[in-house]
Design a protein around this motif. Structure first.
Motif, PDB file in Angstrom:
ATOM      1  N   ASP A  30      30.320  49.668  56.227  1.00 41.66           N
ATOM      2  CA  ASP A  30      31.229  48.522  56.062  1.00 41.66           C
ATOM      3  C   ASP A  30      30.578  47.362  56.772  1.00 41.66           C
ATOM      4  O   ASP A  30      29.976  47.554  57.832  1.00 41.66           O
ATOM      5  CB  ASP A  30      32.620  48.807  56.656  1.00 41.66           C
TER       6      ASP A  30
ATOM      7  N   ASN B  64      37.244  44.746  44.598  1.00 49.32           N
ATOM      8  CA  ASN B  64      37.089  45.112  43.184  1.00 49.32           C
ATOM      9  C   ASN B  64      35.759  44.665  42.572  1.00 49.32           C
ATOM     10  O   ASN B  64      35.126  45.407  41.834  1.00 49.32           O
ATOM     11  CB  ASN B  64      38.246  44.511  42.375  1.00 49.32           C
TER      12      ASN B  64
ATOM     13  N   GLN C 226      45.958  57.393  40.817  1.00 48.73           N
ATOM     14  CA  GLN C 226      46.825  58.398  41.420  1.00 48.73           C
ATOM     15  C   GLN C 226      48.216  58.471  40.808  1.00 48.73           C
ATOM     16  O   GLN C 226      48.869  59.510  40.915  1.00 48.73           O
ATOM     17  CB  GLN C 226      46.891  58.227  42.949  1.00 48.73           C
TER      18      GLN C 226
ATOM     19  N   TRP D 117      39.742  38.239  49.898  1.00 54.46           N
ATOM     20  CA  TRP D 117      39.184  38.442  48.548  1.00 54.46           C
ATOM     21  C   TRP D 117      40.285  38.740  47.545  1.00 54.46           C
ATOM     22  O   TRP D 117      40.125  38.461  46.352  1.00 54.46           O
ATOM     23  CB  TRP D 117      38.141  39.567  48.578  1.00 54.46           C
ATOM     24  N   LYS D 118      41.431  39.279  48.014  1.00 53.92           N
ATOM     25  CA  LYS D 118      42.499  39.661  47.075  1.00 53.92           C
ATOM     26  C   LYS D 118      43.113  38.440  46.384  1.00 53.92           C
ATOM     27  O   LYS D 118      43.611  38.529  45.269  1.00 53.92           O
ATOM     28  CB  LYS D 118      43.584  40.458  47.805  1.00 53.92           C
TER      29      LYS D 118
HETATM   30  P1  NAD Z   1      40.361  45.735  52.302  1.00 53.47           P
HETATM   31  O1  NAD Z   1      39.942  44.325  52.211  1.00 53.47           O
HETATM   32  O2  NAD Z   1      41.374  46.128  53.323  1.00 53.47           O
HETATM   33  O3  NAD Z   1      39.080  46.656  52.536  1.00 53.47           O
HETATM   34  C1  NAD Z   1      37.856  46.424  51.898  1.00 53.47           C
HETATM   35  C2  NAD Z   1      36.758  46.819  52.869  1.00 53.47           C
HETATM   36  O4  NAD Z   1      35.491  46.655  52.216  1.00 53.47           O
HETATM   37  C3  NAD Z   1      36.729  45.921  54.108  1.00 53.47           C
HETATM   38  O5  NAD Z   1      36.688  46.700  55.278  1.00 53.47           O
HETATM   39  C4  NAD Z   1      35.455  45.107  53.936  1.00 53.47           C
HETATM   40  O6  NAD Z   1      34.839  44.736  55.171  1.00 53.47           O
HETATM   41  C5  NAD Z   1      34.600  46.067  53.144  1.00 53.47           C
HETATM   42  N1  NAD Z   1      33.514  45.408  52.428  1.00 53.47           N
HETATM   43  C6  NAD Z   1      33.521  44.223  51.781  1.00 53.47           C
HETATM   44  N2  NAD Z   1      32.336  43.963  51.242  1.00 53.47           N
HETATM   45  C7  NAD Z   1      31.538  45.002  51.568  1.00 53.47           C
HETATM   46  C8  NAD Z   1      30.188  45.308  51.304  1.00 53.47           C
HETATM   47  N3  NAD Z   1      29.423  44.496  50.575  1.00 53.47           N
HETATM   48  N4  NAD Z   1      29.679  46.455  51.795  1.00 53.47           N
HETATM   49  C9  NAD Z   1      30.454  47.300  52.531  1.00 53.47           C
HETATM   50  N5  NAD Z   1      31.752  47.061  52.816  1.00 53.47           N
HETATM   51  C10 NAD Z   1      32.276  45.929  52.335  1.00 53.47           C
HETATM   52  O7  NAD Z   1      40.845  46.159  50.854  1.00 53.47           O
HETATM   53  P2  NAD Z   1      41.690  47.461  50.454  1.00 53.47           P
HETATM   54  O8  NAD Z   1      43.113  47.081  50.309  1.00 53.47           O
HETATM   55  O9  NAD Z   1      41.335  48.610  51.295  1.00 53.47           O
HETATM   56  O10 NAD Z   1      41.143  47.661  48.966  1.00 53.47           O
HETATM   57  C11 NAD Z   1      39.903  48.285  48.729  1.00 53.47           C
HETATM   58  C12 NAD Z   1      39.911  48.825  47.304  1.00 53.47           C
HETATM   59  O11 NAD Z   1      40.969  49.764  47.163  1.00 53.47           O
HETATM   60  C13 NAD Z   1      40.156  47.759  46.248  1.00 53.47           C
HETATM   61  O12 NAD Z   1      39.444  48.067  45.095  1.00 53.47           O
HETATM   62  C14 NAD Z   1      41.648  47.871  45.974  1.00 53.47           C
HETATM   63  O13 NAD Z   1      41.992  47.431  44.676  1.00 53.47           O
HETATM   64  C15 NAD Z   1      41.864  49.357  46.131  1.00 53.47           C
HETATM   65  N6  NAD Z   1      43.219  49.731  46.536  1.00 53.47           N
HETATM   66  C16 NAD Z   1      43.774  50.813  45.936  1.00 53.47           C
HETATM   67  C17 NAD Z   1      45.053  51.214  46.264  1.00 53.47           C
HETATM   68  C18 NAD Z   1      45.650  52.412  45.601  1.00 53.47           C
HETATM   69  O14 NAD Z   1      46.864  52.602  45.686  1.00 53.47           O
HETATM   70  N7  NAD Z   1      44.864  53.242  44.937  1.00 53.47           N
HETATM   71  C19 NAD Z   1      45.792  50.493  47.209  1.00 53.47           C
HETATM   72  C20 NAD Z   1      45.183  49.403  47.837  1.00 53.47           C
HETATM   73  C21 NAD Z   1      43.889  49.033  47.496  1.00 53.47           C
END
Ligand code: NAD
Length: 313
Positions: free
Chosen positions: A33, A81, A130, A171-172
């Motif tokens: 990360d 995403n 899921q 980013w969201k």
């Molecule tokens: P978030 O912003 O909390 O986490 C994203 C993480 O990625 C951060 O820690 C960030 O530092 C890291 N990151 C960004 N660019 C990076 C890179 N180039 N290399 C390595 N790490 C990097 O976002 P989130 O809410 O955890 O969402 C992450 C993914 O999960 C998204 O695709 C989101 O759509 C998905 N999501 C899914 C659910 C679900 O119910 N399945 C729920 C929430 C989010």
């Protein structure tokens, strides 16, 4: 026991993946990360190596393979995403399957390119969808399948949640990175609807702004008016009065689908399927990716036709 790496370890959704890897008795060997607030790893895999630079992460995985004979089996992807496509490619190049969060990619043609890469690498791409494993959704699918084949259901989908100002800075809130509300939040619902009700026949967008999105989707077996919002002000007063910041409702022929609990451990269930070779594939992800792509690129027509009642707000 399979070896995992995880990208995006510091984010909101990463703990569900860490838990799923642990619950399925597998090992996390490395995580990446660019943000180093990853104390959460101690709760699951204190011995895993952690990197903030992709070059060193990649080097480490290569050295594990060539110096110690430790193979990487899966890479879990929990990044924003717009980075999924790149991180999936990283996984396949490393000789691992990818288990990626939703939306798998932003555009349908990304799926075609990844399918080619699957064929070339012999590795697979799996998606976290899921809701398909939620008991209420499985029961609804059975009910629809048991109904007369020409029955077309009337469905209203309402998902009102609240996101603070941080959302628009992250980013969201950036359309080019998340795809906007319908892509980022709606994709779960469109996937579930198309899984249950079949192919899309019509996709109309009524409203699309920074904090809400509304439209009409016609599937083979359903007519769906949908409304999504992340603005607290849109939540009905009676819901706010009981201290809730989210309101979710799916009605089928006017009847409410009981859909409040049952969300815990669904990531683990998805992982179990992947490990058995029965995960959700690129092809499984396709219809919802096509729907969100079309919604994102549609010109909203305003309040005409079959619009959701909340679209007037
Ligand atoms: P978030 O912003 O909390 O986490 C994203 C993480 O990625 C951060 O820690 C960030 O530092 C890291 N990151 C960004 N660019 C990076 C890179 N180039 N290399 C390595 N790490 C990097 O976002 P989130 O809410 O955890 O969402 C992450 C993914 O999960 C998204 O695709 C989101 O759509 C998905 N999501 C899914 C659910 C679900 O119910 N399945 C729920 C929430 C989010």
């Amino acid at each position: 026991m399979k070896n995992f790496a995880l990208i995006g370890a510091a984010g909101y959704i990463a703990p569900r993946h860490l838990k799923a890897i642990k619950d399925t008795n597998n090992e996390l060997i490395a995580a990446l990360d660019r943000f180093d607030s990853v104390g959460i790893m101690d709760s699951y895999f204190p011995d895993a190596d952690f990197f903030v630079e992709p070059e060193r992460f990649d080097r480490h995985l290569e050295k594990l393979k060539y110096d110690k004979g430790i193979e990487l089996d899966y890479v879990s992807i929990c990044t924003p995403n717009y980075l999924h496509d790149s991180h999936i490619r990283m996984a396949l190049r490393r000789g691992a399957d990818a288990i990626c969060e939703k939306p798998l990619v932003l555009n349908p043609w990304n799926l075609d390119a990844l399918q080619k890469m699957e064929q070339e690498s012999g590795k697979r791409v799996w998606n976290i969808l899921q809701l398909r494993l939620h008991q209420s959704i499985i029961d609804l699918k059975k009910k629809v399948e048991a109904a007369p084949k020409d029955k077309v259901f009337d469905v209203d989908l309402t998902y009102l949640t609240s996101r603070g100002n941080w959302y628009y800075t992250s980013w969201k809130g950036d359309f080019s990175k998340s795809g906007g509300i319908a892509t980022n939040i709606g994709v779960h619902f469109y996937d579930m609807l198309s899984w249950i009700f079949g192919d899309v026949k019509q996709n109309v967008v009524h409203v699309q702004t920074h904090d809400r999105s509304a439209g009409y989707l016609e599937f083979e077996r359903a007519r769906v008016r949908w409304f999504l919002s992340i603005n607290y002000d849109v939540i009905p007063e009676e819901i706010k009065a009981i201290g809730q910041r989210t309101y979710r409702s799916i009605t089928i022929e006017g009847e409410e689908l009981e859909f409040s609990g049952g969300f815990t451990d669904l990531h683990t269930r998805v992982y179990e399927g992947v490990l058995d070779g029965n995960g959700f594939s690129l092809e499984d992800a396709r219809q919802a990716i096509e729907i969100v792509h079309d919604i994102r690129n549609a010109t909203p027509i305003g309040l005409k036709g079959e619009f959701h009642p909340f679209a007037k707000i």
